[in-house]
Design a protein around this motif. Structure first.
Motif, PDB file in Angstrom:
ATOM      1  N   CYS A   1     -13.714  -5.987  -4.957  1.00 58.55           N
ATOM      2  CA  CYS A   1     -13.132  -7.164  -5.624  1.00 58.55           C
ATOM      3  C   CYS A   1     -14.231  -8.060  -6.181  1.00 58.55           C
ATOM      4  O   CYS A   1     -15.292  -8.224  -5.570  1.00 58.55           O
ATOM      5  CB  CYS A   1     -12.297  -7.992  -4.653  1.00 58.55           C
ATOM      6  SG  CYS A   1     -10.856  -7.143  -3.979  1.00 58.55           S
TER       7      CYS A   1
ATOM      8  N   GLY B   1     -15.239  -5.524  -0.441  1.00 59.88           N
ATOM      9  CA  GLY B   1     -15.294  -4.105  -0.734  1.00 59.88           C
ATOM     10  C   GLY B   1     -16.603  -3.450  -0.372  1.00 59.88           C
ATOM     11  O   GLY B   1     -17.555  -4.086   0.089  1.00 59.88           O
ATOM     12  N   ARG B   2     -16.648  -2.139  -0.610  1.00 58.47           N
ATOM     13  CA  ARG B   2     -17.793  -1.307  -0.245  1.00 58.47           C
ATOM     14  C   ARG B   2     -18.074  -0.317  -1.367  1.00 58.47           C
ATOM     15  O   ARG B   2     -17.146   0.205  -1.999  1.00 58.47           O
ATOM     16  CB  ARG B   2     -17.478  -0.552   1.056  1.00 58.47           C
ATOM     17  CG  ARG B   2     -18.558   0.393   1.534  1.00 58.47           C
ATOM     18  CD  ARG B   2     -18.117   1.081   2.814  1.00 58.47           C
ATOM     19  NE  ARG B   2     -16.915   1.884   2.615  1.00 58.47           N
ATOM     20  CZ  ARG B   2     -16.922   3.127   2.145  1.00 58.47           C
ATOM     21  NH1 ARG B   2     -18.063   3.711   1.792  1.00 58.47           N
ATOM     22  NH2 ARG B   2     -15.792   3.786   2.009  1.00 58.47           N
TER      23      ARG B   2
ATOM     24  N   THR C   1     -13.097   7.520  -6.132  1.00 57.53           N
ATOM     25  CA  THR C   1     -13.977   8.528  -5.543  1.00 57.53           C
ATOM     26  C   THR C   1     -14.377   9.510  -6.634  1.00 57.53           C
ATOM     27  O   THR C   1     -13.507  10.092  -7.299  1.00 57.53           O
ATOM     28  CB  THR C   1     -13.294   9.282  -4.398  1.00 57.53           C
ATOM     29  OG1 THR C   1     -12.957   8.365  -3.360  1.00 57.53           O
ATOM     30  CG2 THR C   1     -14.215  10.347  -3.819  1.00 57.53           C
TER      31      THR C   1
ATOM     32  N   ASN D   1     -10.380   1.123  -5.907  1.00 60.63           N
ATOM     33  CA  ASN D   1     -10.676   2.268  -5.056  1.00 60.63           C
ATOM     34  C   ASN D   1     -10.866   3.493  -5.945  1.00 60.63           C
ATOM     35  O   ASN D   1      -9.942   3.878  -6.684  1.00 60.63           O
ATOM     36  CB  ASN D   1      -9.537   2.534  -4.074  1.00 60.63           C
ATOM     37  CG  ASN D   1      -9.349   1.401  -3.089  1.00 60.63           C
ATOM     38  OD1 ASN D   1     -10.047   1.301  -2.087  1.00 60.63           O
ATOM     39  ND2 ASN D   1      -8.392   0.513  -3.381  1.00 60.63           N
TER      40      ASN D   1
ATOM     41  N   GLU E   1     -18.347   6.503  -3.968  1.00 66.15           N
ATOM     42  CA  GLU E   1     -17.121   6.078  -3.303  1.00 66.15           C
ATOM     43  C   GLU E   1     -17.031   4.557  -3.392  1.00 66.15           C
ATOM     44  O   GLU E   1     -17.960   3.850  -3.001  1.00 66.15           O
ATOM     45  CB  GLU E   1     -17.110   6.512  -1.837  1.00 66.15           C
ATOM     46  CG  GLU E   1     -17.094   8.021  -1.649  1.00 66.15           C
ATOM     47  CD  GLU E   1     -17.157   8.421  -0.188  1.00 66.15           C
ATOM     48  OE1 GLU E   1     -17.167   7.520   0.675  1.00 66.15           O
ATOM     49  OE2 GLU E   1     -17.202   9.633   0.096  1.00 66.15           O
ATOM     50  N   ILE E   2     -15.914   4.076  -3.915  1.00 65.14           N
ATOM     51  CA  ILE E   2     -15.665   2.640  -4.030  1.00 65.14           C
ATOM     52  C   ILE E   2     -14.388   2.338  -3.261  1.00 65.14           C
ATOM     53  O   ILE E   2     -13.356   2.983  -3.477  1.00 65.14           O
ATOM     54  CB  ILE E   2     -15.502   2.217  -5.506  1.00 65.14           C
ATOM     55  CG1 ILE E   2     -16.788   2.495  -6.286  1.00 65.14           C
ATOM     56  CG2 ILE E   2     -15.121   0.752  -5.619  1.00 65.14           C
ATOM     57  CD1 ILE E   2     -16.671   2.221  -7.776  1.00 65.14           C
ATOM     58  N   ALA E   3     -14.460   1.372  -2.359  1.00 65.13           N
ATOM     59  CA  ALA E   3     -13.298   1.043  -1.528  1.00 65.13           C
ATOM     60  C   ALA E   3     -13.067  -0.469  -1.499  1.00 65.13           C
ATOM     61  O   ALA E   3     -13.963  -1.232  -1.133  1.00 65.13           O
ATOM     62  CB  ALA E   3     -13.503   1.561  -0.106  1.00 65.13           C
ATOM     63  N   GLY E   4     -11.889  -0.886  -1.918  1.00 68.30           N
ATOM     64  CA  GLY E   4     -11.487  -2.285  -1.831  1.00 68.30           C
ATOM     65  C   GLY E   4     -12.376  -3.257  -2.572  1.00 68.30           C
ATOM     66  O   GLY E   4     -12.519  -4.413  -2.171  1.00 68.30           O
TER      67      GLY E   4
ATOM     68  N   ASN F   1      -9.215  -5.086  -5.853  1.00 66.36           N
ATOM     69  CA  ASN F   1      -9.023  -4.002  -4.886  1.00 66.36           C
ATOM     70  C   ASN F   1      -9.195  -2.622  -5.523  1.00 66.36           C
ATOM     71  O   ASN F   1      -8.302  -1.766  -5.458  1.00 66.36           O
ATOM     72  CB  ASN F   1      -7.630  -4.115  -4.246  1.00 66.36           C
ATOM     73  CG  ASN F   1      -7.486  -3.228  -3.031  1.00 66.36           C
ATOM     74  OD1 ASN F   1      -8.440  -3.025  -2.276  1.00 66.36           O
ATOM     75  ND2 ASN F   1      -6.300  -2.681  -2.824  1.00 66.36           N
TER      76      ASN F   1
ATOM     77  N   CYS G   1      -5.845   6.944 -11.191  1.00 71.93           N
ATOM     78  CA  CYS G   1      -7.064   7.758 -11.155  1.00 71.93           C
ATOM     79  C   CYS G   1      -6.653   9.161 -10.749  1.00 71.93           C
ATOM     80  O   CYS G   1      -6.116   9.364  -9.658  1.00 71.93           O
ATOM     81  CB  CYS G   1      -8.082   7.178 -10.165  1.00 71.93           C
ATOM     82  SG  CYS G   1      -9.633   8.124 -10.119  1.00 71.93           S
TER      83      CYS G   1
ATOM     84  N   THR H   1     -17.305  -3.385 -13.036  1.00 75.11           N
ATOM     85  CA  THR H   1     -17.370  -2.324 -12.025  1.00 75.11           C
ATOM     86  C   THR H   1     -18.763  -1.710 -11.963  1.00 75.11           C
ATOM     87  O   THR H   1     -19.343  -1.549 -10.876  1.00 75.11           O
ATOM     88  CB  THR H   1     -16.328  -1.238 -12.333  1.00 75.11           C
ATOM     89  OG1 THR H   1     -15.017  -1.815 -12.301  1.00 75.11           O
ATOM     90  CG2 THR H   1     -16.413  -0.104 -11.330  1.00 75.11           C
TER      91      THR H   1
END
Length: 282
Positions: A10, A57-58, A24, A22, A5-8, A20, A210, A44
């Motif tokens: 940068c 990001g996370r 999954t 995002n 899971e990749i969120a936000g 940004n 995506c 990435t």
């Protein structure tokens, strides 16, 4: 559980920004990360591996944060980068001896079977290998510590079609286990079309789309004909038009076409080129 899971996410450089992001990736699936050179694919993957410092990001791998659980995650992830970076003087057997002391879950038997399957000489120096042999060895090493997630950066680039097909088949076998997943970046879209469940399109650091591969192929189509036929199509269904001396081609959304109007198929490469063209016009 999702494998990734990749969120936000940068990452900013003076001349490039991964902006940004995002994504999954569910377990049991293969996701193709598609983009031209410089789109942000390698950035990435390096951010997932903490090889670069993010700006925001996370990233979560099997529910583990890749900053606080980095050591545990490395046991769960097999990595093959575009440049397989083993020392040129070492043989596959010596490389196995090193990696046995690196990974707690290293499997000598699995490594030996993969070397045999790939027909790799165990006593020949890595530096003498062809690109295809180097990539096969990188994949064998990545799989031999029994990871649940494979991260592959341009793993099929520069390989002949026979070797590419062999490697693609192996990835399909890997994800038969629903606890496994693969994220593979490539600009060779035809390779990804064979094995991917999901496709993510990157362009200049931005995620264009995506989506599940089959849903994406079903969503878009092409209508060929004359200018009169183009004018008869609902404007909201038309996403792009290409004109030539032989007629008109319109990229359309099938669901927005009137009853009785059919659209021909598009492959992933055609869709990707269309999305890039659309992004450049904005």
């Amino acid at each position: 559980m999702n494998a990734l899971e990749i969120a936000g996410l940068c990452k900013r450089y003076p001349d490039f920004t991964l902006d940004n992001l995002n994504l999954t990736l569910p377990s049991g699936c293969v996701m193709g990360l598609v983009g031209e050179n410089g789109a942000g694919k390698s950035t990435t993957i390096k951010l997932i591996l903490n090889m670069l410092r993010r700006d925001a990001g996370r990233v979560s791998v099997f529910g583990m944060d890749n900053l606080t659980d980095e050591r545990r995650i490395k046991e769960e992830v097999g990595v093959v980068l575009d440049d397989v970076g083993f020392p040129a003087c070492l043989t596959p057997r010596q490389i196995g001896n090193v990696l046995r002391r690196t990974y707690r879950s290293w499997n000598d038997g699995a490594y030996a079977r993969l070397l045999e399957r790939f027909r790799l000489p165990t006593q020949q120096a890595f530096g003498t290998f062809s690109r295809g042999m180097k990539m096969k060895l990188g994949i064998a090493a990545a799989l031999a510590h029994e990871p649940r997630l494979l991260l592959l950066d341009e793993a099929t680039s520069g390989l002949d079609p026979v070797v590419r097909d062999e490697i693609v088949t192996l990835f399909g076998e890997f994800t038969r286990d629903e606890n496994h997943a693969v994220l593979i970046s490539s600009h060779i879209v035809s390779d990804l079309e064979k094995i991917c469940d999901y496709v993510a399109f990157l362009h200049k650091g931005k995620l264009l789309l995506c989506e599940e591969k089959d849903a994406l192929l079903e969503r878009f189509g092409v209508v060929r004909g004359t200018e009169d036929r183009l004018r008869a199509l609902p404007p909201e269904a038309v996403h792009g038009v290409k004109r030539s001396p032989y007629g008109v081609e319109a990229v359309v959304e099938r669901a927005k076409l009137p009853l009785g109007v059919s659209a021909g198929p598009m492959d992933l490469e055609q869709i990707f080129l269309f999305l890039i063209g659309e992004a450049q016009e904005k």
